[in-house]
Design a protein around this motif. Structure first.
Motif, PDB file in Angstrom:
ATOM      1  N   GLU A 230       0.821  -1.212   0.000  1.00  0.00           N
ATOM      2  CA  GLU A 230       0.000   0.000   0.000  1.00  0.00           C
ATOM      3  C   GLU A 230       0.857   1.267   0.000  1.00  0.00           C
ATOM      4  O   GLU A 230       0.525   2.251  -0.649  1.00  0.00           O
ATOM      5  CB  GLU A 230      -0.900  -0.020   1.247  1.00  0.00           C
ATOM      6  CG  GLU A 230      -2.176   0.736   1.098  1.00  0.00           C
ATOM      7  CD  GLU A 230      -3.087   0.506   2.295  1.00  0.00           C
ATOM      8  OE1 GLU A 230      -3.232   1.441   3.090  1.00  0.00           O
ATOM      9  OE2 GLU A 230      -3.638  -0.608   2.419  1.00  0.00           O
ATOM     10  N   LYS A 231       1.972   1.228   0.705  1.00  0.00           N
ATOM     11  CA  LYS A 231       2.821   2.410   0.855  1.00  0.00           C
ATOM     12  C   LYS A 231       3.854   2.568  -0.260  1.00  0.00           C
ATOM     13  O   LYS A 231       4.476   3.608  -0.375  1.00  0.00           O
ATOM     14  CB  LYS A 231       3.549   2.367   2.201  1.00  0.00           C
ATOM     15  CG  LYS A 231       2.635   2.533   3.387  1.00  0.00           C
ATOM     16  CD  LYS A 231       3.410   2.412   4.685  1.00  0.00           C
ATOM     17  CE  LYS A 231       2.483   2.457   5.882  1.00  0.00           C
ATOM     18  NZ  LYS A 231       3.194   2.221   7.130  1.00  0.00           N
ATOM     19  N   SER A 232       4.047   1.543  -1.068  1.00  0.00           N
ATOM     20  CA  SER A 232       5.104   1.621  -2.075  1.00  0.00           C
ATOM     21  C   SER A 232       4.693   2.521  -3.234  1.00  0.00           C
ATOM     22  O   SER A 232       3.563   2.510  -3.687  1.00  0.00           O
ATOM     23  CB  SER A 232       5.491   0.227  -2.579  1.00  0.00           C
ATOM     24  OG  SER A 232       4.444  -0.355  -3.283  1.00  0.00           O
ATOM     25  N   SER A 233       5.638   3.291  -3.691  1.00  0.00           N
ATOM     26  CA  SER A 233       5.379   4.208  -4.801  1.00  0.00           C
ATOM     27  C   SER A 233       5.863   3.579  -6.101  1.00  0.00           C
ATOM     28  O   SER A 233       6.654   2.644  -6.100  1.00  0.00           O
ATOM     29  CB  SER A 233       6.109   5.524  -4.567  1.00  0.00           C
ATOM     30  OG  SER A 233       7.510   5.326  -4.668  1.00  0.00           O
ATOM     31  N   GLU A 234       5.400   4.137  -7.230  1.00  0.00           N
ATOM     32  CA  GLU A 234       5.827   3.633  -8.540  1.00  0.00           C
ATOM     33  C   GLU A 234       7.331   3.791  -8.713  1.00  0.00           C
ATOM     34  O   GLU A 234       7.988   2.932  -9.293  1.00  0.00           O
ATOM     35  CB  GLU A 234       5.096   4.380  -9.661  1.00  0.00           C
ATOM     36  CG  GLU A 234       3.975   3.574 -10.254  1.00  0.00           C
ATOM     37  CD  GLU A 234       3.353   4.261 -11.452  1.00  0.00           C
ATOM     38  OE1 GLU A 234       4.039   4.404 -12.486  1.00  0.00           O
ATOM     39  OE2 GLU A 234       2.178   4.620 -11.329  1.00  0.00           O
ATOM     40  N   VAL A 235       7.877   4.890  -8.199  1.00  0.00           N
ATOM     41  CA  VAL A 235       9.312   5.145  -8.323  1.00  0.00           C
ATOM     42  C   VAL A 235      10.101   4.043  -7.624  1.00  0.00           C
ATOM     43  O   VAL A 235      11.053   3.500  -8.189  1.00  0.00           O
ATOM     44  CB  VAL A 235       9.672   6.536  -7.732  1.00  0.00           C
ATOM     45  CG1 VAL A 235      11.171   6.755  -7.717  1.00  0.00           C
ATOM     46  CG2 VAL A 235       8.969   7.642  -8.498  1.00  0.00           C
ATOM     47  N   LYS A 236       9.673   3.670  -6.416  1.00  0.00           N
ATOM     48  CA  LYS A 236      10.355   2.600  -5.680  1.00  0.00           C
ATOM     49  C   LYS A 236      10.195   1.270  -6.401  1.00  0.00           C
ATOM     50  O   LYS A 236      11.131   0.487  -6.506  1.00  0.00           O
ATOM     51  CB  LYS A 236       9.808   2.475  -4.257  1.00  0.00           C
ATOM     52  CG  LYS A 236      10.327   3.501  -3.299  1.00  0.00           C
ATOM     53  CD  LYS A 236       9.785   3.238  -1.913  1.00  0.00           C
ATOM     54  CE  LYS A 236      10.171   4.335  -0.958  1.00  0.00           C
ATOM     55  NZ  LYS A 236       9.545   4.159   0.362  1.00  0.00           N
ATOM     56  N   GLU A 237       8.977   1.006  -6.888  1.00  0.00           N
ATOM     57  CA  GLU A 237       8.703  -0.258  -7.567  1.00  0.00           C
ATOM     58  C   GLU A 237       9.578  -0.439  -8.797  1.00  0.00           C
ATOM     59  O   GLU A 237      10.022  -1.545  -9.092  1.00  0.00           O
ATOM     60  CB  GLU A 237       7.229  -0.341  -7.965  1.00  0.00           C
ATOM     61  CG  GLU A 237       6.306  -0.567  -6.794  1.00  0.00           C
ATOM     62  CD  GLU A 237       4.849  -0.611  -7.191  1.00  0.00           C
ATOM     63  OE1 GLU A 237       4.544  -0.884  -8.360  1.00  0.00           O
ATOM     64  OE2 GLU A 237       4.003  -0.373  -6.309  1.00  0.00           O
ATOM     65  N   GLU A 238       9.818   0.645  -9.512  1.00  0.00           N
ATOM     66  CA  GLU A 238      10.636   0.553 -10.722  1.00  0.00           C
ATOM     67  C   GLU A 238      12.103   0.274 -10.409  1.00  0.00           C
ATOM     68  O   GLU A 238      12.829  -0.237 -11.249  1.00  0.00           O
ATOM     69  CB  GLU A 238      10.484   1.825 -11.555  1.00  0.00           C
ATOM     70  CG  GLU A 238       9.116   1.898 -12.216  1.00  0.00           C
ATOM     71  CD  GLU A 238       8.939   3.124 -13.102  1.00  0.00           C
ATOM     72  OE1 GLU A 238       9.948   3.735 -13.489  1.00  0.00           O
ATOM     73  OE2 GLU A 238       7.775   3.443 -13.394  1.00  0.00           O
TER      74      GLU A 238
END
Length: 153
Positions: free
Chosen positions: A76-84
């Motif tokens: 829930e807290k993860s951002s797209e930037v982190k995911e990439e």
């Protein structure tokens, strides 16, 4: 996991002491301890109050799984930037080594064309976005795997 353990982990997750919970519920600290050690069980009213206090549903409280809850919160807290930035193949490869070596054994372009065609067909048929189409196909594959796995066992 037993109910007492679930109550303990849910309370800890909220950062509350037995004394604080006891005060909020109008019971003794010993009562909270007895519930958490499965010596006694809370009644349904007290259970509902605890669920509210711990910010979970009654069902979640009864079956509280600290690992699952933490994973859900991280997602829930993860951002797209982190995911990439995450190399998912490498991360999952630690648990499933096939992910680190299949590239040498599989005709990837062959399967990529077939899967790409399936994505295009699903996207056109349902009008989904590119991401939604991918997520739906992934979920369909996960369902197929779950079904096959249950037939194997």
């Amino acid at each position: 996991m037993n109910l007492g353990n679930s109550l303990f982990h849910a309370r800890k997750k909220c950062g509350l002491s037995q004394e604080e919970v006891a005060e909020k519920l109008g019971v003794s600290r010993q009562t909270i301890s007895k519930w958490e050690t499965d010596e006694t069980l809370p009644d349904i009213r007290q259970s509902k109050k605890m669920a509210k206090l711990y910010h979970v549903s009654l069902d979640e409280l009864v079956e509280f799984d600290i690992d699952l809850k933490e994973i859900e919160e991280i997602i829930e807290k993860s951002s797209e930037v982190k995911e990439e930035k995450i190399d998912w193949t490498k991360a999952w490869g630690k648990k499933y080594p096939i992910l680190l070596k299949y590239q040498e054994e599989v005709n990837i372009p062959y399967y990529a064309v077939k899967l790409s065609a399936m994505l295009d067909e699903l996207k056109e048929e349902c009008g989904y976005s590119e991401l939604d189409t991918f997520l739906v196909l992934k979920d369909i594959l996960a369902g197929i795997w779950k079904h096959r796995k249950s037939n194997i066992v």
